[in-house]
Design an enzyme around this catalytic site. Structure first.
Site, mmCIF file in Angstrom:
data_model
loop_
_atom_site.group_PDB
_atom_site.id
_atom_site.type_symbol
_atom_site.label_atom_id
_atom_site.label_comp_id
_atom_site.label_asym_id
_atom_site.label_seq_id
_atom_site.Cartn_x
_atom_site.Cartn_y
_atom_site.Cartn_z
ATOM 1 N N HIS A 182 -160.313 -45.953 -37.103
ATOM 2 C CA HIS A 182 -160.146 -45.723 -35.673
ATOM 3 C C HIS A 182 -158.790 -45.102 -35.332
ATOM 4 C CE1 HIS A 182 -161.703 -47.367 -31.544
ATOM 5 N NE2 HIS A 182 -161.446 -46.081 -31.518
ATOM 6 N N ASP B 227 -165.104 -51.276 -27.696
ATOM 7 C CA ASP B 227 -164.506 -51.856 -28.905
ATOM 8 C C ASP B 227 -164.430 -53.365 -28.771
ATOM 9 O OD1 ASP B 227 -162.985 -52.302 -31.240
ATOM 10 O OD2 ASP B 227 -161.751 -50.522 -30.892
ATOM 11 N N HIS C 226 -162.044 -54.849 -30.196
ATOM 12 C CA HIS C 226 -160.605 -55.069 -30.288
ATOM 13 C C HIS C 226 -159.861 -54.224 -29.257
ATOM 14 C CE1 HIS C 226 -162.481 -55.628 -34.293
ATOM 15 N NE2 HIS C 226 -161.742 -56.721 -34.301
ATOM 16 N N ASP D 36 -156.911 -52.640 -29.724
ATOM 17 C CA ASP D 36 -156.212 -51.489 -30.310
ATOM 18 C C ASP D 36 -154.966 -51.132 -29.511
ATOM 19 O OD1 ASP D 36 -158.176 -51.506 -32.187
ATOM 20 O OD2 ASP D 36 -159.212 -49.732 -31.473
ATOM 21 N N HIS E 120 -155.124 -48.486 -37.282
ATOM 22 C CA HIS E 120 -156.381 -48.477 -36.514
ATOM 23 C C HIS E 120 -156.375 -49.536 -35.405
ATOM 24 C CE1 HIS E 120 -158.282 -51.348 -39.729
ATOM 25 N NE2 HIS E 120 -157.808 -52.067 -38.723
ATOM 26 N N ASP F 215 -166.282 -47.593 -31.092
ATOM 27 C CA ASP F 215 -166.113 -48.295 -32.360
ATOM 28 C C ASP F 215 -167.405 -49.063 -32.619
ATOM 29 O OD1 ASP F 215 -165.454 -50.192 -34.385
ATOM 30 O OD2 ASP F 215 -163.335 -50.085 -33.822
ATOM 31 N N ASP G 35 -167.952 -51.524 -34.286
ATOM 32 C CA ASP G 35 -167.837 -52.984 -34.282
ATOM 33 C C ASP G 35 -167.940 -53.562 -32.877
ATOM 34 O OD1 ASP G 35 -165.263 -53.029 -33.038
ATOM 35 O OD2 ASP G 35 -164.217 -53.139 -34.953
ATOM 36 N N GLU H 95 -165.274 -46.243 -37.450
ATOM 37 C CA GLU H 95 -165.325 -47.503 -38.203
ATOM 38 C C GLU H 95 -166.663 -47.744 -38.895
ATOM 39 O OE1 GLU H 95 -162.829 -49.427 -39.016
ATOM 40 O OE2 GLU H 95 -161.332 -48.412 -37.792
#
Length: 277
Positions: free
Chosen positions: A79, A101, A103, A105, A118, A204, A206, A249
């Protein structure tokens, strides 16, 4: 290997089904860490020189694609490439960002517990902390108030503080549970399009629940469903504001029967306008 897996899963045919004429520009050259100074950034920003080299090339590729009147779709991989995508997309325009996402980031080298870049691309593009004034990493025509993060469920303590102290709009999976993916995505698009020339969409894999997308490096339980992801991408397409897109990702080593890469191709098609009817 992520981009190759997405191609192999039928990206071109999915985009064609969405009414898009795809042109594959090929892979960017990625320096091998074994023959470069992998420790240049120390433990706080691993492989930062390689990330800079790739993101600088990607920024040029994205900016050139937009100048040619086409919509760039970047494939990853890590990422960290989002730094290049955002810098390129914002080179000649005021942009907003919608960030799907698990997360935030939003770490910087000084706050990151892992040193993995990332986990830093949003902070880098916005020039936060150690990234302030770092020309290759900053997208000066991207403002915090035009950034919306959707679907957070795994955020570091330092990131939580940084996000609260910023003008970024953030939605957790709990927000999606309570209000629904349609309302949240529409709000995020409103944030990103307010006074901008277009938006960059960062997706992303995930963000989805690991049962839907097992082939990711940092899976977190409790993510978006297959239909929620498609609904979000359909709303992105309906907005007509997408200036650039990335899917990141995808890790085929961790995938099952290329399931995650296949899902990435389907979501790309939805973002470019493919519908059931």
């Amino acid at each position: 290997m992520g981009p190759s897996a997405i191609r192999y899963a039928g990206l071109s045919s999915q985009l064609e089904a969405a009414g898009v004429t795809p042109e594959d520009a090929g892979d960017l050259s990625v320096p091998h860490h074994a023959i470069h100074d992998a420790d240049a950034g120390g433990e706080n920003a691993k492989h930062i020189n390689e990330v800079e080299e790739v993101c600088t090339a990607l920024a040029d590729a994205v900016a050139n694609a937009i100048a040619d009147g086409v919509t760039p779709l970047a494939l990853g991989g890590d990422h960290s490439i989002a730094i290049g995508s955002m810098v390129g997309s914002a080179r000649d325009a005021d942009i907003g960002v919608v960030w799907f996402d698990a997360h935030g980031d939003f770490n910087t080298p000084e706050t990151s517990p892992s040193g993995n870049v990332h986990g830093m691309p949003l902070a880098a593009a916005l020039g936060i902390g150690d990234f302030e004034g770092v020309e290759w990493a900053n997208a000066p025509r991207l403002k915090e108030e035009n950034v919306a993060i959707v679907g957070l469920r795994d955020v570091d303590e330092n990131e939580t503080t940084a996000i609260h102290n910023s003008d970024v709009t953030a939605y957790t999976m709990s927000d999606i549970d309570e209000r629904g993916i349609t309302e949240i995505t529409k709000e995020a698009l409103d944030v990103a399009t307010d006074g901008t020339d277009g938006i960059h969409v960062s997706f992303d894999l995930d963000w989805l629940d690991p049962r839907e997308a097992p082939g990711v490096g940092t899976p977190v339980r409790g993510g978006a469903t297959y239909r929620e992801a498609h609904a979000a991408m359909e709303l992105v397409a309906e907005s007509g504001a997408m200036r650039s897109l990335e899917l990141v990702e995808v890790n085929p080593i961790l995938d099952e029967h290329n399931e995650t890469a296949t899902l990435a191709t389907e979501l790309a098609a939805s973002a470019f306008g493919k519908r059931i009817l």
